[in-house]
Every structure is written in C-alpha cells, then in structure tokens.
Design an enzyme around this catalytic site. Sequence first.
Site, PDB file in Angstrom:
ATOM      1  N   SER A 123     -52.770 -49.069 -55.058  1.00  0.00           N
ATOM      2  CA  SER A 123     -51.484 -49.563 -55.557  1.00  0.00           C
ATOM      3  C   SER A 123     -50.819 -48.555 -56.472  1.00  0.00           C
ATOM      4  O   SER A 123     -49.671 -48.748 -56.852  1.00  0.00           O
ATOM      5  CB  SER A 123     -51.674 -50.908 -56.274  1.00  0.00           C
ATOM      6  OG  SER A 123     -52.767 -50.850 -57.137  1.00  0.00           O
ATOM      7  N   HIS A 144     -50.298 -50.850 -48.277  1.00  0.00           N
ATOM      8  CA  HIS A 144     -50.431 -51.545 -49.572  1.00  0.00           C
ATOM      9  C   HIS A 144     -50.159 -53.033 -49.394  1.00  0.00           C
ATOM     10  O   HIS A 144     -49.007 -53.464 -49.324  1.00  0.00           O
ATOM     11  CB  HIS A 144     -49.460 -50.920 -50.594  1.00  0.00           C
ATOM     12  CG  HIS A 144     -49.575 -51.514 -51.962  1.00  0.00           C
ATOM     13  ND1 HIS A 144     -48.503 -51.653 -52.805  1.00  0.00           N
ATOM     14  CD2 HIS A 144     -50.643 -52.019 -52.623  1.00  0.00           C
ATOM     15  CE1 HIS A 144     -48.902 -52.221 -53.928  1.00  0.00           C
ATOM     16  NE2 HIS A 144     -50.200 -52.450 -53.846  1.00  0.00           N
ATOM     17  N   GLU A 156     -46.544 -52.605 -47.921  1.00  0.00           N
ATOM     18  CA  GLU A 156     -45.793 -51.357 -48.062  1.00  0.00           C
ATOM     19  C   GLU A 156     -46.547 -50.276 -47.284  1.00  0.00           C
ATOM     20  O   GLU A 156     -47.721 -50.022 -47.553  1.00  0.00           O
ATOM     21  CB  GLU A 156     -45.692 -50.956 -49.539  1.00  0.00           C
ATOM     22  CG  GLU A 156     -44.842 -51.907 -50.379  1.00  0.00           C
ATOM     23  CD  GLU A 156     -44.793 -51.521 -51.850  1.00  0.00           C
ATOM     24  OE1 GLU A 156     -43.801 -51.864 -52.514  1.00  0.00           O
ATOM     25  OE2 GLU A 156     -45.740 -50.885 -52.354  1.00  0.00           O
ATOM     26  N   ASN A 194     -43.954 -52.150 -57.336  1.00  0.00           N
ATOM     27  CA  ASN A 194     -44.471 -51.924 -58.686  1.00  0.00           C
ATOM     28  C   ASN A 194     -43.551 -51.065 -59.541  1.00  0.00           C
ATOM     29  O   ASN A 194     -43.711 -50.999 -60.755  1.00  0.00           O
ATOM     30  CB  ASN A 194     -45.881 -51.306 -58.635  1.00  0.00           C
ATOM     31  CG  ASN A 194     -46.916 -52.390 -58.413  1.00  0.00           C
ATOM     32  OD1 ASN A 194     -46.671 -53.568 -58.668  1.00  0.00           O
ATOM     33  ND2 ASN A 194     -48.080 -51.997 -57.914  1.00  0.00           N
TER      34      ASN A 194
HETATM   35  P1  NAI Z   1     -62.485 -55.128 -56.389  1.00  0.00           P
HETATM   36  O1  NAI Z   1     -63.122 -54.578 -57.602  1.00  0.00           O
HETATM   37  O2  NAI Z   1     -62.365 -56.596 -56.202  1.00  0.00           O
HETATM   38  O3  NAI Z   1     -63.285 -54.551 -55.106  1.00  0.00           O
HETATM   39  C1  NAI Z   1     -63.609 -53.207 -54.924  1.00  0.00           C
HETATM   40  C2  NAI Z   1     -64.879 -53.144 -54.076  1.00  0.00           C
HETATM   41  O4  NAI Z   1     -65.075 -51.788 -53.681  1.00  0.00           O
HETATM   42  C3  NAI Z   1     -66.138 -53.578 -54.823  1.00  0.00           C
HETATM   43  O5  NAI Z   1     -66.813 -54.569 -54.057  1.00  0.00           O
HETATM   44  C4  NAI Z   1     -66.959 -52.302 -54.942  1.00  0.00           C
HETATM   45  O6  NAI Z   1     -68.347 -52.524 -54.858  1.00  0.00           O
HETATM   46  C5  NAI Z   1     -66.486 -51.514 -53.750  1.00  0.00           C
HETATM   47  N1  NAI Z   1     -66.625 -50.060 -53.876  1.00  0.00           N
HETATM   48  C6  NAI Z   1     -66.387 -49.286 -54.950  1.00  0.00           C
HETATM   49  N2  NAI Z   1     -66.582 -47.999 -54.643  1.00  0.00           N
HETATM   50  C7  NAI Z   1     -66.949 -47.958 -53.325  1.00  0.00           C
HETATM   51  C8  NAI Z   1     -67.234 -46.904 -52.423  1.00  0.00           C
HETATM   52  N3  NAI Z   1     -67.203 -45.625 -52.801  1.00  0.00           N
HETATM   53  N4  NAI Z   1     -67.538 -47.226 -51.136  1.00  0.00           N
HETATM   54  C9  NAI Z   1     -67.560 -48.526 -50.744  1.00  0.00           C
HETATM   55  N5  NAI Z   1     -67.304 -49.561 -51.557  1.00  0.00           N
HETATM   56  C10 NAI Z   1     -66.984 -49.273 -52.842  1.00  0.00           C
HETATM   57  O7  NAI Z   1     -61.073 -54.414 -56.272  1.00  0.00           O
HETATM   58  P2  NAI Z   1     -59.732 -54.941 -55.558  1.00  0.00           P
HETATM   59  O8  NAI Z   1     -58.941 -55.729 -56.516  1.00  0.00           O
HETATM   60  O9  NAI Z   1     -60.080 -55.525 -54.249  1.00  0.00           O
HETATM   61  O10 NAI Z   1     -58.938 -53.560 -55.343  1.00  0.00           O
HETATM   62  C11 NAI Z   1     -59.302 -52.644 -54.342  1.00  0.00           C
HETATM   63  C12 NAI Z   1     -58.176 -51.663 -54.124  1.00  0.00           C
HETATM   64  O11 NAI Z   1     -56.979 -52.373 -53.788  1.00  0.00           O
HETATM   65  C13 NAI Z   1     -57.806 -50.825 -55.342  1.00  0.00           C
HETATM   66  O12 NAI Z   1     -57.403 -49.553 -54.889  1.00  0.00           O
HETATM   67  C14 NAI Z   1     -56.644 -51.585 -55.952  1.00  0.00           C
HETATM   68  O13 NAI Z   1     -55.801 -50.778 -56.726  1.00  0.00           O
HETATM   69  C15 NAI Z   1     -55.931 -52.051 -54.688  1.00  0.00           C
HETATM   70  N6  NAI Z   1     -55.067 -53.229 -54.838  1.00  0.00           N
HETATM   71  C16 NAI Z   1     -55.470 -54.293 -55.604  1.00  0.00           C
HETATM   72  C17 NAI Z   1     -54.646 -55.419 -55.713  1.00  0.00           C
HETATM   73  C18 NAI Z   1     -55.079 -56.593 -56.513  1.00  0.00           C
HETATM   74  O14 NAI Z   1     -54.215 -57.421 -56.847  1.00  0.00           O
HETATM   75  N7  NAI Z   1     -56.345 -56.741 -56.856  1.00  0.00           N
HETATM   76  C19 NAI Z   1     -53.333 -55.473 -55.020  1.00  0.00           C
HETATM   77  C20 NAI Z   1     -53.058 -54.336 -54.180  1.00  0.00           C
HETATM   78  C21 NAI Z   1     -53.884 -53.251 -54.135  1.00  0.00           C
END
Ligand code: NAI
Length: 508
Positions: A123, A144, A156, A194
């Site tokens: 994001s 996105h 996006e 954003n």
């Molecule tokens: P989250 O913390 O819920 O999940 C991330 C997952 O990735 C975790 O289960 C973790 O174990 C895993 N992980 C970390 N490093 C890893 C790797 N090298 N290989 C494989 N798995 C790995 O995070 P969330 O909220 O789902 O966000 C994920 C991405 O999406 C981020 O880039 C965030 O900026 C983006 N995003 C998040 C939004 C939100 O509202 N939470 C909205 C839009 C985008």
Amino acid sequence: MATLDSQRAVAVIGAGTMGAGIAQVAAMAGHPVILYDTREGAAAQAIAGIGKTLQTLASRQKVDSAQAARAVAALKPAQTLADLADCGLVVEAIVERLDAKAQLFAALEDIVSPACLLATNTSSIPVTAIGAALKHPGRLGGMHFFNPAPRLPLVEIISGLDTRPDTAQCLFDTAFAWGKSPVRARSTPGFIVNRVARPFYGEGLRLLQEQAVDAATLDYIARACGGFRMGPCELTDLIGQDVNAAVSRSVWAAFHHAPRFEPSLVQQELVDGGRLGRKAGRGFFDYADGAPAPAPSLAASQPRPDVIALFGGSPLAQALGSRLRAAGVPFQACAERGDGRVAQADEALLYLTDGRSATQRAHDLGQPATLLLDLSLDPATARCMPLAAARQCPPAAVAAATGLLQAAGLDVAPIRDVPGMVVMRTVAMLANEALDTVSQGVCSAADVDQAMRLGVNYPLGPLAWCARIGADTVGTVLTHLHAAYGERYLPCAALKSSIYSGIPLHVA
Ligand code: NAI
C-alpha cells in the site's frame, strides 16, 4: 481481454489479513490457488478460515454453495516456494518492508516461468523500487486491494517505471474478471486513494486542533451535512489511529514534507496515549460496553424569526425555500443581491462560506450580523447545517439565523468561526488533491473519482463534486484559506488553469 485463464494457478504469498482475502477472491473466480506463508501452519489456518467464511456466506445465501465448495477445494497450502513453479500469477501480501519484498521476488524469479506475472499488494512501497533488483521487472505490477478484499470492489493496478503495459493490462483485466472494479495508477506515493483521501483526515484533525468543533459534532456534520458514510474521528478509530497516522507520515515524508500532508498533533497525542481506536477500546470515543454513544452538540431550539427572506436561485437558497414551503413557513423570495447573501432572518444575514471567516466577512461587508453556512452534499436532503457567526454578530441575530434553519427542518451545529468551515474546507482540499494527482499523470479523472467512491465510499468523486460547486468557488475558498493559513492551502496549477480557462481538467 488479456485476463489470466481461470485454469491457471494463482499463488498468494502471505496468509495474513490481505493474503487470505485475496486467496478467497481468486478461488471464488475459479482459479486453483496456492497459499504460502513463512509462519508455520499459517497458510493452512488461513484456508480453514476462508472455508468457514464461505460456509457461513453460503448458508446465508450470500454466495452460491457449489461455487463456495469448489473454491474451498481449490485452495492448497504450499510447503516451500518451489511449490509455486507452475503458477500463472503470484500476488504478494507479506510484511510491508522493501527488503523483504525485493528478496522474495528475487527468489521467485528463479522458480516461476518467465511468463508468470508478479503482483504486489503493497500500500505504500513504490512498485518501481520493488522491481528494481529483478531480472525481468516488466512483469511486476501493483495489485492494491482494499481491506476486506472479498468485500471491497476497488483494486488499484499500479505501474512502476519498468512495468510492461501488457502486464498492467492483464492485472487489470484479471481483477475485473474476479468481480472487482480496478483503476490504473502510476507508482507514486499513496497511489490514488491513500493520497487523495489525506485531506479528509487532515482537515478534520486541524478543525479539532483549532477547537472549531468537538469530535462527535465533526463526525455528525461529515455524515448529516457532507453525506460521507463516516466522520473522520469514527473512521480513524476504526482504521486504528496508529495505522492512519503511519500512512499520513509516510505520504508526508514521500512528498518531502509538503505542508498539506503535515501529520496532526491531535492524532499523535492519541497514539502516544495508546488511544488507538476500536481495537484498543478507546480512541476519539469510548468503546467500552455501556459507554454512551457520541452525541453532537446542537443548538437549542429557537423561535422562528419574524422576517425570513431568501435571495437568488442558488441551490442552497432553492433548497431552503422548498424546505420552508414544505414546513408551511412563509418567506419572501427576493432577487439576488450583489453581496451573495443566501438568506435573511430578522437582522441576520446568512451567506455560504467562501473560505473567509464570518468575522472577516462581516468586517469586509460592514455588516456585523453576518453568519456563514457550510457546503452540503445536497441542501435539499441534508439533516444538519453548521453555522458560524462573526465575533461581532449580536446574539439576537445568531438566534434568528438558528431559528430560520430549524424552521427549515435542519439540526443546527454551531461551530467556531474558522475559515472554510467543515465540509467546504474538506471538499475543496479533496478536489485540489484529486486535480493535482490527475494533472501529474498518476491516473485519469474518471479513475480518481471511481477510486474515491469505491475505495473509501465517498458520496461523490472529488472531481464530480468540484464540477458541481464550480472550480471557481473551490479556487476562491482555497485562496482565502491560503491567505489565512499559508502554503498548505495553495490552489494547485491544474485548478488555476480550470478557473482561468473555464474548462474542466479532463476536457482536452
Ligand atoms: P499481516 O501481518 O496480516 O500478514 C502478513 C503475512 O505475511 C503474515 O502471515 C506473515 O507471516 C507473512 N510473511 C511475512 N514475511 C513473509 C515472507 N517473506 N514470505 C512469506 N510470508 C511472509 O499483513 P496484512 O495486513 O495482510 O498486509 C500484507 C500486505 O498488504 C502489506 O504489504 C500491507 O501493506 C498490504 N495492505 C494491507 C492492507 C490492510 O488494510 N491490512 C490494505 C492494503 C494493502
């Protein structure tokens, strides 16, 4: 259409909030889906969670049960990255760190075929930076999604410097085939939503800092006058004050500390105090069981003024006329006056805000009994009208103005006399940011409006709203705000060009 064939496997890396949601979307669209996470058992756990969600949705007839069963059967956890070798598309949704994402994509390049497309759900990290170290950066783009991914339609599609047009097109068409409403954007800070949404939070927080309104009244005005689904305080409480503040800081830093993105001291204090919003039980508001619902501060009931006159044919004057007529309240309909007054209630003169304070306007007009009204999404159906009185305005005039608005069926929210009021200031800044974003080639005019309606539920796209109230009005409001507060409110070049030419930005 360059859609990814639904027979092709989609891999989702990162089985957290976003990864699980994206996996559900791809599986419901008919793809075999492989979910990978470095955290032991996370992928299997996410698949079980998706299964439960889909079962509940099917039992409520929100999704087709056969389709849901097929989707659950199509979801498989991967043990290692090597299991992703046959995928047609990999969507990355891991931790928001450039080094982690770059490292992951570099490892993937050695595993997947050259035709496999790569997408990041970042994001805030530039897609150009994530792709910089890749051997074939042309096949990487941003996809996105918004949270929750299965429910929110906006995606996006982000192109970095190296993203090939056919990659972006395939990601766009695939998102569309998955039932989403994609928009295209260049990889610039905050992408579309954003970035363009920042003033909604930023101006609300500034108004709190200026003591213009309290939090509950600000939210009520945003909803009942501005037509927004939620006010800035309840929305940031829902998002998390820490999360919202972090996005604001990252956009501010990415734009080299441009004053219009300056983070809020009010929000920082909430973060410092652990008042992070709903998840902490407390933010702007108290979420403890039994805590009273936030209540706006509204004006006490005032008698109907003896003299009521409406001036000219502006949408606000017309709406007030219809409302008074519907309530059986007599009034005089008068021709427009040179000073732009909308209404008179006894000695009080009421004007739509133009970005000057009521106090300044009263001084400039030589008319102490001056009061200002705010912009509303639709003055015919609005439930609330903010009212700002000049400091020199006699109390009887404030009461008369309040009585007129109440006679028209409006809740009156008295606010402190700050330039631009609440909705006008916010909408002018949203329109300015949207115009700036489009003029910098980040996205099209249609896409900025679609993104803001679908991504953050705005009742109107900022450019459509600008067209409705007139670019010249937005320009006047910002020019007055700029005079009052400085650089933060500078009208952008695209807005000035629209005003001087009379031609909207998106008309060539
Ligand atoms: P989250 O913390 O819920 O999940 C991330 C997952 O990735 C975790 O289960 C973790 O174990 C895993 N992980 C970390 N490093 C890893 C790797 N090298 N290989 C494989 N798995 C790995 O995070 P969330 O909220 O789902 O966000 C994920 C991405 O999406 C981020 O880039 C965030 O900026 C983006 N995003 C998040 C939004 C939100 O509202 N939470 C909205 C839009 C985008």
